[in-house]
Design an enzyme around this catalytic site. Sequence first.
Site, PDB file in Angstrom:
ATOM      1  N   HIS A  39       0.847  -1.019  -0.069  1.00  0.00           N
ATOM      2  CA  HIS A  39      -0.047  -0.031   0.021  1.00  0.00           C
ATOM      3  C   HIS A  39       0.663   1.290  -0.146  1.00  0.00           C
ATOM      4  O   HIS A  39       0.902   2.106   1.250  1.00  0.00           O
ATOM      5  CB  HIS A  39      -0.852   0.003   1.242  1.00  0.00           C
ATOM      6  CG  HIS A  39      -2.121   1.032   1.204  1.00  0.00           C
ATOM      7  ND1 HIS A  39      -2.052   1.928   1.557  1.00  0.00           N
ATOM      8  CD2 HIS A  39      -3.440   0.616   0.582  1.00  0.00           C
ATOM      9  CE1 HIS A  39      -3.243   2.731   1.397  1.00  0.00           C
ATOM     10  NE2 HIS A  39      -4.056   1.906   0.912  1.00  0.00           N
ATOM     11  N   GLU A  48      -7.873   2.983  13.178  1.00  0.00           N
ATOM     12  CA  GLU A  48      -7.459   2.035  14.311  1.00  0.00           C
ATOM     13  C   GLU A  48      -6.756   2.553  15.381  1.00  0.00           C
ATOM     14  O   GLU A  48      -6.738   2.364  16.489  1.00  0.00           O
ATOM     15  CB  GLU A  48      -6.771   0.930  13.566  1.00  0.00           C
ATOM     16  CG  GLU A  48      -6.513  -0.319  14.325  1.00  0.00           C
ATOM     17  CD  GLU A  48      -7.425  -0.762  15.399  1.00  0.00           C
ATOM     18  OE1 GLU A  48      -7.497  -1.441  16.260  1.00  0.00           O
ATOM     19  OE2 GLU A  48      -8.600  -1.006  14.791  1.00  0.00           O
ATOM     20  N   ILE A  57       1.676   4.676   1.522  1.00  0.00           N
ATOM     21  CA  ILE A  57       0.743   5.657   2.025  1.00  0.00           C
ATOM     22  C   ILE A  57       0.012   4.623   3.204  1.00  0.00           C
ATOM     23  O   ILE A  57      -0.285   3.689   2.930  1.00  0.00           O
ATOM     24  CB  ILE A  57      -0.437   6.228   1.165  1.00  0.00           C
ATOM     25  CG1 ILE A  57       0.121   6.919   0.022  1.00  0.00           C
ATOM     26  CG2 ILE A  57      -1.597   6.968   1.837  1.00  0.00           C
ATOM     27  CD1 ILE A  57      -0.917   7.333  -0.844  1.00  0.00           C
ATOM     28  N   GLY A 102      -6.074   4.482   5.436  1.00  0.00           N
ATOM     29  CA  GLY A 102      -6.935   5.144   6.250  1.00  0.00           C
ATOM     30  C   GLY A 102      -7.488   4.425   7.412  1.00  0.00           C
ATOM     31  O   GLY A 102      -7.538   4.911   8.598  1.00  0.00           O
ATOM     32  N   VAL A 103      -7.958   3.156   7.178  1.00  0.00           N
ATOM     33  CA  VAL A 103      -8.547   2.316   8.241  1.00  0.00           C
ATOM     34  C   VAL A 103      -7.594   2.142   9.295  1.00  0.00           C
ATOM     35  O   VAL A 103      -7.878   1.966  10.533  1.00  0.00           O
ATOM     36  CB  VAL A 103      -9.013   0.894   7.525  1.00  0.00           C
ATOM     37  CG1 VAL A 103      -7.633   0.051   7.028  1.00  0.00           C
ATOM     38  CG2 VAL A 103      -9.911   0.086   8.364  1.00  0.00           C
TER      39      VAL A 103
END
Length: 160
Positions: free
Chosen positions: A58, A72, A64, A67-68
Amino acid sequence: MPSQQAATPAGLGIQELLRLLPHRYPMLMVDRIDSLEPGVFAEGIKCVTANEPFFQGHFPEHPIMPGVLIVESMAQVAGVMLRTRSRPDLAPVEPAAQKPARPGVMANIHRMRFRRPVVPGDQLRVRATHLKSLGTIHHVKVEARVGEELVADGELMLGA
């Protein structure tokens, strides 16, 4: 920032976090807590390094932080804030007497906005502020910054 934070330890290191959270590598997304008012406010740090396992895919040419995983990290800082409500002194617990920490669950992600990518070398500063509780569901406001720049913010509903 809340004014009563001086009544708590100056910060929580990795050993205290491992006692408070059920998460372990590679899913432990907070390295330390710098500021804490149990049940009210917490501020923690996630040092984002190039050797994080998620950067392999990723994205290899333009890494990057997903976002998840930022969310978290926010949930884990909020979890520390909520879990310390019943242990404001954070007295060490003997391993034999320690019950396994019950994992908290995310019930809702609301109004979450991502404003800029988080990349290797960034130090993610995460803040969580308790808004209200209804039984075992807790509503918290969260934000993440790199330096002074807001990179993500929103609200989470967490179940205990």
